[in-house]
Every structure is written in C-alpha cells, then in structure tokens.
Motif scaffolding. Structure first.
Motif, PDB file in Angstrom:
ATOM      1  N   ILE A 155      -3.175 -28.057 -12.647  1.00 44.77           N
ATOM      2  CA  ILE A 155      -4.565 -27.785 -12.244  1.00 44.77           C
ATOM      3  C   ILE A 155      -5.035 -28.774 -11.177  1.00 44.77           C
ATOM      4  CG2 ILE A 155      -5.198 -26.738 -14.456  1.00 44.77           C
ATOM      5  CD1 ILE A 155      -6.585 -29.373 -15.219  1.00 44.77           C
ATOM      6  N   TYR A 156      -4.146 -29.692 -10.770  1.00 48.52           N
ATOM      7  CA  TYR A 156      -4.551 -30.777  -9.877  1.00 48.52           C
ATOM      8  C   TYR A 156      -4.338 -30.396  -8.415  1.00 48.52           C
ATOM      9  CZ  TYR A 156      -4.711 -35.378  -7.666  1.00 48.52           C
ATOM     10  OH  TYR A 156      -5.021 -36.445  -6.857  1.00 48.52           O
ATOM     11  N   TYR A 191       2.162 -25.895  -9.530  1.00 46.87           N
ATOM     12  CA  TYR A 191       2.629 -24.510  -9.509  1.00 46.87           C
ATOM     13  C   TYR A 191       1.590 -23.575 -10.114  1.00 46.87           C
ATOM     14  CZ  TYR A 191       4.960 -20.229 -10.955  1.00 46.87           C
ATOM     15  OH  TYR A 191       5.279 -18.901 -11.155  1.00 46.87           O
ATOM     16  N   GLY A 192       0.938 -24.008 -11.200  1.00 42.79           N
ATOM     17  CA  GLY A 192       0.075 -23.111 -11.968  1.00 42.79           C
ATOM     18  C   GLY A 192      -1.091 -22.565 -11.186  1.00 42.79           C
ATOM     19  N   THR A 193      -1.786 -23.423 -10.407  1.00 42.91           N
ATOM     20  CA  THR A 193      -2.972 -22.982  -9.649  1.00 42.91           C
ATOM     21  C   THR A 193      -2.869 -23.382  -8.185  1.00 42.91           C
ATOM     22  OG1 THR A 193      -4.187 -25.025 -10.190  1.00 42.91           O
ATOM     23  CG2 THR A 193      -4.416 -23.176 -11.708  1.00 42.91           C
ATOM     24  N   GLY A 194      -1.675 -23.771  -7.756  1.00 40.08           N
ATOM     25  CA  GLY A 194      -1.484 -24.215  -6.385  1.00 40.08           C
ATOM     26  C   GLY A 194      -0.602 -23.277  -5.600  1.00 40.08           C
ATOM     27  N   THR A 195      -0.177 -23.743  -4.418  1.00 44.04           N
ATOM     28  CA  THR A 195       0.661 -22.939  -3.536  1.00 44.04           C
ATOM     29  C   THR A 195       1.752 -23.812  -2.930  1.00 44.04           C
ATOM     30  OG1 THR A 195      -0.669 -23.398  -1.565  1.00 44.04           O
ATOM     31  CG2 THR A 195      -1.320 -21.492  -2.909  1.00 44.04           C
ATOM     32  N   ALA A 196       2.757 -23.144  -2.360  1.00 41.90           N
ATOM     33  CA  ALA A 196       3.813 -23.864  -1.666  1.00 41.90           C
ATOM     34  C   ALA A 196       3.252 -24.611  -0.457  1.00 41.90           C
ATOM     35  CB  ALA A 196       4.908 -22.888  -1.238  1.00 41.90           C
ATOM     36  N   GLU A 197       2.265 -24.019   0.199  1.00 43.63           N
ATOM     37  CA  GLU A 197       1.671 -24.668   1.372  1.00 43.63           C
ATOM     38  C   GLU A 197       0.942 -25.944   0.976  1.00 43.63           C
ATOM     39  OE1 GLU A 197       2.830 -20.707   2.073  1.00 43.63           O
ATOM     40  OE2 GLU A 197       1.381 -21.419   0.577  1.00 43.63           O
ATOM     41  N   GLU A 198       0.257 -25.919  -0.155  1.00 39.50           N
ATOM     42  CA  GLU A 198      -0.434 -27.116  -0.638  1.00 39.50           C
ATOM     43  C   GLU A 198       0.577 -28.217  -0.960  1.00 39.50           C
ATOM     44  OE1 GLU A 198      -3.760 -28.280  -4.054  1.00 39.50           O
ATOM     45  OE2 GLU A 198      -2.389 -26.583  -4.400  1.00 39.50           O
ATOM     46  N   ASP A 210      -1.987 -19.119 -12.833  1.00 37.28           N
ATOM     47  CA  ASP A 210      -2.801 -18.048 -12.269  1.00 37.28           C
ATOM     48  C   ASP A 210      -1.985 -16.861 -11.778  1.00 37.28           C
ATOM     49  OD1 ASP A 210      -5.104 -19.422 -12.780  1.00 37.28           O
ATOM     50  OD2 ASP A 210      -5.478 -20.055 -10.703  1.00 37.28           O
ATOM     51  N   HIS A 211      -0.664 -16.941 -11.845  1.00 39.91           N
ATOM     52  CA  HIS A 211       0.158 -15.836 -11.379  1.00 39.91           C
ATOM     53  C   HIS A 211       0.065 -14.663 -12.355  1.00 39.91           C
ATOM     54  CE1 HIS A 211       1.925 -19.530  -9.648  1.00 39.91           C
ATOM     55  NE2 HIS A 211       2.119 -18.767  -8.583  1.00 39.91           N
ATOM     56  N   ALA A 212      -0.082 -13.463 -11.800  1.00 41.67           N
ATOM     57  CA  ALA A 212      -0.141 -12.288 -12.667  1.00 41.67           C
ATOM     58  C   ALA A 212       1.164 -12.120 -13.428  1.00 41.67           C
ATOM     59  CB  ALA A 212      -0.439 -11.043 -11.827  1.00 41.67           C
ATOM     60  N   ASP A 213       2.263 -12.409 -12.763  1.00 38.98           N
ATOM     61  CA  ASP A 213       3.586 -12.345 -13.379  1.00 38.98           C
ATOM     62  C   ASP A 213       3.945 -13.747 -13.866  1.00 38.98           C
ATOM     63  OD1 ASP A 213       6.248 -12.135 -14.054  1.00 38.98           O
ATOM     64  OD2 ASP A 213       6.892 -11.232 -12.161  1.00 38.98           O
ATOM     65  N   LYS A 214       4.106 -13.897 -15.149  1.00 37.84           N
ATOM     66  CA  LYS A 214       4.370 -15.221 -15.727  1.00 37.84           C
ATOM     67  C   LYS A 214       5.818 -15.376 -16.189  1.00 37.84           C
ATOM     68  CE  LYS A 214      -0.413 -16.134 -17.061  1.00 37.84           C
ATOM     69  NZ  LYS A 214      -0.914 -15.256 -15.992  1.00 37.84           N
ATOM     70  N   SER A 215       6.679 -14.558 -15.659  1.00 37.37           N
ATOM     71  CA  SER A 215       8.078 -14.561 -16.080  1.00 37.37           C
ATOM     72  C   SER A 215       8.851 -15.699 -15.433  1.00 37.37           C
ATOM     73  CB  SER A 215       8.737 -13.235 -15.687  1.00 37.37           C
ATOM     74  OG  SER A 215       8.871 -13.162 -14.267  1.00 37.37           O
ATOM     75  N   PRO A 216      10.023 -16.047 -16.001  1.00 35.40           N
ATOM     76  CA  PRO A 216      10.868 -17.045 -15.350  1.00 35.40           C
ATOM     77  C   PRO A 216      11.327 -16.596 -13.964  1.00 35.40           C
ATOM     78  CG  PRO A 216      12.024 -15.991 -17.177  1.00 35.40           C
ATOM     79  CD  PRO A 216      10.597 -15.589 -17.279  1.00 35.40           C
ATOM     80  N   ALA A 217      11.478 -15.294 -13.755  1.00 37.87           N
ATOM     81  CA  ALA A 217      11.885 -14.801 -12.437  1.00 37.87           C
ATOM     82  C   ALA A 217      10.822 -15.114 -11.392  1.00 37.87           C
ATOM     83  CB  ALA A 217      12.157 -13.299 -12.500  1.00 37.87           C
TER      84      ALA A 217
END
Length: 683
Positions: A92-93, A131-138, A177-184
C-alpha cells in the motif's frame, strides 16, 4: 556443647566419611548428566557466510526507524541487511509522496531517511516494490531515484509481499487491486516490473514471492490455476528473476530440522520450472520470527530458536535471513522461563503499554533476547567464513561451526534445556585447536549483554541452561603452502547407484598435488567414497532415492590436505529398467495432507499376489488411510498387500491404488518402491 562431646562427634563424623569413601558412595552430584558429545568436522563444508546474511525488517509506522540510536544498535548487533518499507505495508506504500492509504505512516520514515540509517548501520538495503496497489512504472521510478539520482546502489528489489495472501486461496490480508488475483497474473506483472526496473539499472536483482514448503497456502491449487503458486510463478517469471522470497513463522521452537528439506524442495522447484541456468536464482528469507508468543517471542527460548534457525538457514545457502522486525509493540503478556514476555516480535523495545496501561515494556530501545541471539550469530559467523558440519548426541543441545579464513574455527553451542547444565566434550575432525584457553562468548537467560572471556579448553565446556555459547579457536599451527581448495563440484549421469562427479583442479601449494579425495557427508561424519589423481570420479554403490552431499579435498605429495570444496548435493534415482514400475501422483493437496494415487505396472513374469512397500522419508509424515489394497504402517514403513480381486498382475498388467498421506513439515514424497522385494522404476 561440652568440649569432650564435640571431639567425640568430630571423630564419629570422620569415621562416617571414611566409611562412605571406602564404600564408594556416589557424591551428591552423581545424577548430573553425562557429557554431550559434539562432533565438528572441518572437512564437511557447507555454504559460505554471505555479506547480507543477518538482517531485519524496518517498518514505516515505526517513528524511530531513522534515529541514530536505532542505527547504532543495529550496527552493534551485526545487521548486514535492512528491509523496507515493512511487511504488508509494502503493497500500500507509495514512495514518491511517502503515503500508505489505509495505514499509518510515522514522520521521518521516508526512503531517504531509511537510506541514511542503512549507511550508518553499515548494511545493505532490501526494498519491496508495491505490487498490490502500485505499478511497474512507479517501481522503475523508485529505482531511478535510488540508484541514478541519489546513487544509493540499492541492489535487491522484491516485487510485492506475501501476495498469495490476496484472497485467491480464500484468506485475504495483503492488498491487491488487480481484478485477477491468480499466481499467473502476479507472475506476468513480475516480468513487467523486472523489465521496467532493469531498464533503469541493469545491475539490480529482482525477487519474486514464493510460498514456503508446508506453510499455507503451499501445495494448494486454486480453481483455474495450472498448478501451485510456486509452479506458476516460476514457470512464467523464472527467467526474469534473480532470487525467490520465503517467509517463515514456524510457531514452535523445535522446527529447525525441517529447514534442509524446505530449501531442497524450493531448489527442486526452481530447477524444474526455471530450467537451464536456474542455479543463479538465490533464496532469501526476508521475514522470519519464531511466531508464537506462548513460547516466547522476546525472551530466551525464542532467542535460542532464532540463533539455531539463522545458522541453519545460512549454512543451507540462504543469502539473507531478516527478522520481523526492529520494533513491533506490546502484545499478549506472559511469563516465560522466569521473565516477562511482552508478546513483542521486535528486536528492540518500543516502550509501549497494554491498552489498559497495566503493563509497559522496558524503556525505548531496550534490546530483547533475540537481539542478543542475532548479535551472537553475527560474531560467530562472519561474512566470508564457511559453515562446516557440527552435530550433537543430545536433542536439547544444538551445535553449529564455521571455519575462518585465517585458519581458525568457531563453534556455536545452544542449550535449550530449562533446568540442566550440560557438560560437552567436543571432538574435532580435520582441525587441531591450539593449546590454552579459547575465547568464549556467552549469553544466558535474562542477561543484558554477551560476556567475553578466555576460559576452559577447546574440547570441554559446561553449557548453562537456556544459553548461547560461542567458542573461538586458533589452529595449533599454521600450515603454509597447502593446496588451494578444489572448485565447485558438479554431478552428471546420476543413476540409482552411481554418479559422475567432476570439479575444477585445485591450485598447488609448495608441493605438487598427487590426488583428490571425495567425501560424503553422513551427519557430521565424512565418509570417503573414492580418490583419484584426476578431476573426476564415478561414485558407486550408492543407494536409490537418496540425497547425497559431497566435498572434494586435494592432497599433496607430503600428505598436506586442502580445505574442502564447496558442497555438492544430488539425489539418486531408481533403476532405469526393472521388472516393475511405479508412478505416484498427487490428486489433491490441502497443505497438511494429500490424496495420492499409485499406479503399479508389472514388466516381468506374471504375478499372483503382490506386496508393495515404501518408506516415509520423514518422521512428520504418516498414512491416513488407503484403498484398493490392504494398507498398514509400522514406524515409517508402509506395506500394501493386494486385495482378493486384484492380486493377479500379468506381464504388462497394472493396478491403481490410493491413499491419504498426512504431513506437518516439508512434504518430501516417497521415491523408492519395492514390489515383492524388487526395487521398481519410479516414473
């Protein structure tokens, strides 16, 4: 008392004492325990102590994260890696504005403040990207700020924290926050994060979250998934990562023996699903704590378990073990071994009180017992030292040892008994200690420091109850100009009975090298399995389905021996061809048990009546139930006898049987099956 009576009593007392001596009446301490035998084998090398081995977690809700006092205490404890921004807060950070929506962020805990403390401590940082609420760009922008703008040189970056706890397996504590929460989905993002972050700094190392063997939700396969979390993540993202991340809160103080299997199973998963080059993928234990306030999270029992686990994990090749955490706050207050346990998972007191104010922790920054345990490990095993095998014959006493680059040796002894002082007799193989008193470091129950003394001998010592003792030894004589250690061995063409072992040649010392000796580690004892003048050897007479760890030693023309090579571990298989074959398949697994299916095929002469036997590899495994045959268990051995209707197996005929297997530790599956006394091929 009249003088004459006094003399009479004195004479009578002397007579009684003389009689007792003649009769050999045992003294009052006759019930003291027999000496514990400690075996230390300098020829049985394990992993080298890494630069980042001993670490801890920092959390952005800790207002004292950035203080000089904190950094100085961590430096004195020997901390070499500090992880940020702290557990589930990582997901969440947002580093750029130093916020964590839904959580508390203390002042003066931003990334630059953290890095100032890292440098003062003399440690390396481990940063967990959101990962949970962030992005690769962040995350990529964070790498740019850290390593390009500021020049911090942050090497290790995790992608998320415990992301399997996002609700995909039914329990949710990790933000996602991802709609898909799978390991994939997680694995696809790990690839994207890695590409974006390494585009900024190609030298960084990227880590992906795995489940820890035998810890929930390991082994579970959710609806729609192609496999377990680990299988899917490694198959998709394995080529893009440099290390994997484990967390372990064992909840008990006697689970250290499970670590070798834990690490072996993870390495097997990496090798299988990453493929070629998988040996480059390291293992990091970025959260560890004993995990049970009833056993003492900040008192001596927890400290002893911490020291034992850290040493075992590092000896097994984990490149960092990170305590959860620096400060945590008061929890359930109990009395453990004569001292107040505050249910605090931290190393240092936060000075907090219970909600009703009835109990308060000691003053801010007061070290708890695990602090001294990690300090002891840091003084026992220094970066660059090499772990060697050590063992004891008493379950209450654990032993670890390292060989130092200056030729010296250090032994860590852990007495977990609450009420027994154990005398120990230490036997050394491949090392001769110098005469005179060694340097001894000791921490006992309730002590507020580690004491240092020069007492006793290298071969005997008495361990107080609930204590940590490190014995630091010098060699009897410096042996110059010995051969260098052989290079890292490798195994190929491993069968059920043989393995081809090769290694890079050692550098010669003052005399030429005349041969190499190959030793198998059997506990803390080295058993020679062969020798050769070359740099390869085929080990023979091995047992099917057995894990072997070997070292190679160079011997010169004067009999001088090198230090051992790094360890090589391999596992033998079953016969390439046999009159029978077996396939074991897991049908479903719930992380403490599984349904197994066994297909047995007869490739020999027709059979009328069959018995299949196998053994559970570990004591924490057992048979729950079985069907399509008569199943019995005796000790670890399982015996399966045909039923009346399926006892006939013609040539090429098969039978399928099933069972429920229970486990409470790493689930190493049975690998060797015999049918009517013949070892089968396991497929």
């Amino acid at each position: 008392m009249p003088r004459s009576l006094s003399r009479s009593l004195s004479r009578a007392t002397s007579a009684v004492l003389l009689t007792l001596a003649v009769l050999h009446v045992p003294p009052a301490h006759a019930d003291d325990p027999a000496p514990v035998t400690v075996t230390v084998n300098a020829r049985a090398a394990l992993a080298t102590v890494p630069e980042t081995g001993i670490g801890t977690n920092h959390a952005i809700w800790d207002a004292n994260l950035g203080t000089d006092a904190t950094a100085d205490l961590l430096k004195d404890a020997g901390m070499k890696l500090l992880r940020y921004p702290g557990g589930s807060y990582s997901d969440i950070y947002h580093w750029a504005d130093h916020t964590a929506p839904g959580g508390y962020v203390a002042p003066d805990t931003d990334f630059d403040t953290f890095m100032r403390g890292v440098r003062r401590t003399g440690a390396q940082p481990m940063v967990t990207a959101n990962y949970g609420t962030g992005t690769a760009e962040e995350a990529a922008a964070w790498v740019r700020h850290a390593n390009v703008t500021k020049g911090y040189g942050v090497k290790y970056w995790e992608i998320g924290n415990e992301n399997y706890g996002n609700g995909h397996y039914g329990t949710a504590w990790e933000a996602d926050d991802h709609a898909d929460k799978s390991p994939a989905e997680y694995a696809r993002h790990v690839v994207a994060y890695s590409d974006a972050m390494k585009a900024v700094d190609p030298t960084i190392k990227i880590g992906a979250v795995l489940t820890t063997p035998a810890e929930w939700p390991d082994a579970l396969v959710a609806e729609g998934d192609a496999g377990t979390w680990n299988e899917v993540v490694l198959s998709t993202a394995g080529k893009k990562i440099d290390f994997v991340i484990l967390h372990w809160y064992p909840g008990a103080l006697d689970k250290t023996a499970r670590i070798p299997d834990m690490l072996d199973l993870v390495r097997r998963q990496i090798a299988e699903h990453v493929g070629a080059g998988s040996e480059r993928v390291g293992i990091a234990m970025t959260e560890f704590n004993t995990g049970s306030s009833s056993n003492g999270t900040n008192t001596q029992p927890g400290a002893l378990a911490a020291a034992d686990a850290y040493a075992t994990l590092l000896a097994g090749g984990v490149f960092t073990v990170d305590w959860w955490n620096v400060r945590n706050g008061i929890g359930k207050v109990t009395q453990v071994e004569g001292h107040t346990d505050y249910g605090d998972f931290g190393l240092l007191s936060s000075g907090t009180c219970t909600a009703d104010g009835s109990v308060c922790e000691p003053a801010l920054n007061t070290p708890f017992a695990p602090y001294y345990a990690l300090q002891m490990v840091s003084r026992f095993a220094r970066p660059g030292d090499r772990f060697i095998r050590a063992a004891t014959d008493q379950a209450k006493v654990a032993a670890h040892a390292v060989r130092r680059s200056d030729g010296g040796l250090a032994v860590l002894l852990i007495n977990t008994s609450s009420d027994t002082s154990y005398p120990v007799a230490i036997d050394y193989s491949g090392f001769s200690p110098a005469s005179g008193a060694p340097t001894v470091l000791t921490h006992t129950n309730g002590a507020t420091s580690i004491t240092t003394s020069a007492t006793g001998s290298a071969t005997s010592r008495t361990l107080p109850p609930l204590s940590l003792t490190t014995v630091i030894l010098r060699p009897a004589s410096a042996q110059a100009d010995l051969p260098g250690a052989p290079g890292q061995p490798a195994a190929s063409d491993v069968t059920d009975r043989t393995a081809a072992i090769t290694w890079p040649a050692a550098s010669a010392g003052a005399r030429p090298i005349v041969k190499y000796e190959v030793y198998r580690q059997n506990g803390a004892v080295s058993e020679q399995i062969g020798e050769t003048a070359g740099t390869s050897l085929t080990a023979a007479n091995l047992k099917p389905g057995t894990r072997y760890t070997v070292n190679v030693i160079a011997r010169d023309s004067g009999g001088g021996a090198s230090a051992p090579s790094a360890p090589l571990t391999f596992t033998t298989g079953t016969p390439a061809s046999s009159s029978c074959s077996v396939r074991l398949t897991k049908q479903t697994d719930w992380a403490s048990g599984y349904v197994g299916s066994i297909d047995v095929t007869n490739h020999g002469a027709p059979i009328n009546g069959w018995t299949l036997t196998f053994g559970w590899p570990r004591a924490w495994q057992s048979l729950g139930s079985g069907w399509s045959a008569v199943w019995t268990q005796n000790g670890r051995e399982v015996k399966v006898v045909n039923e009346a209707g399926n006892g006939s197996l013609p040539t090429g005929g098969s039978v399928t049987i099933g069972f429920v297997g229970n486990y409470s530790g790493p689930n190493v599956l049975p690998a060797v099956f015999t049918l009517n006394g013949t070892v089968c091929t396991t497929r």
